[in-house]
Write a protein that holds these residues in place. Sequence first.
Motif, short mmCIF file in Angstrom:
data_model
loop_
_atom_site.label_atom_id
_atom_site.label_comp_id
_atom_site.label_asym_id
_atom_site.label_seq_id
_atom_site.Cartn_x
_atom_site.Cartn_y
_atom_site.Cartn_z
N GLN A 1 10.82 -7.36 45.18
CA GLN A 1 10.27 -7.13 43.84
C GLN A 1 11.26 -7.45 42.73
O GLN A 1 10.87 -7.72 41.59
N GLY B 1 0.02 -15.83 46.25
CA GLY B 1 -0.94 -14.80 46.62
C GLY B 1 -0.24 -13.51 47.01
O GLY B 1 0.74 -13.10 46.39
N THR B 2 -0.73 -12.88 48.06
CA THR B 2 -0.20 -11.60 48.52
C THR B 2 0.63 -11.79 49.78
O THR B 2 0.17 -12.44 50.74
N ASN C 1 2.02 -10.49 53.11
CA ASN C 1 1.80 -9.47 54.12
C ASN C 1 3.15 -9.19 54.80
O ASN C 1 3.48 -9.78 55.83
#
Length: 231
Positions: free
Chosen positions: A175, A183-184, A186
């Motif tokens: 972060q 995108g995301t 995982n």
Amino acid sequence: MERQSYMAGDLQKYLPDAKTWLRAAVTTIPVVGGALDHLLFDKADAIRLQNLEAALRALSARIAEVPEPSVDKNWFASEEALAAMRFLTEKVGFEPDKQKIDDMGRVVAACGLHPQSSDPRKLSALEHLSRLSPIQIRLLKVVAGVPLRTKTISGGSISQTVNAVWTEDVKAALQSAPPFWEGTLNLVLELEVLESLNTLRRVGMFGGSDQPYTLTALGRHAAGFVQAAGL
């Protein structure tokens, strides 16, 4: 006998060769035969050469980024360098991920930089990194940079003290830096893949979202080449 040999040789000229037979077989595939024929027999060589050119540009870019004394010119004239280049050619030839092609070129460049050039296991690191996706390569670098933290986990009458890299610390590191994924991400899945490839090892016997990991010896070794490659 001479007449028979002549006739056999003459007949051979009119028989289709193996490639012609194969192309004919491909074109009979329903719906996609024509597209596959064009891909396999018209575009394949061009794709392979383009990918190799891209990998060599990445290798050149990494060499240009470091001071000249860091480059082991003798290594680039060695049989080991030839083996690395052959491996690179084979791996990137039909690789669809352009970032992976770039990464592999830079890792081969790292093999010829001091002190990695004197590492007898450099080709093992190259082979291992070729199994990782670009996201996993960069995640490995992040995990290698996260400090170990000691934490005691309790469950009923059992407690365990673990010194490891924790999932929450990896999340915090991700972060605080520019994202290298779209995108995301995982994270749990990617860490499990690294674990399955013997790059990371999960430690401890308790469940929960904050899982402890340590780098394997192979993972630490590979992470050093990721760093040297400037990835």
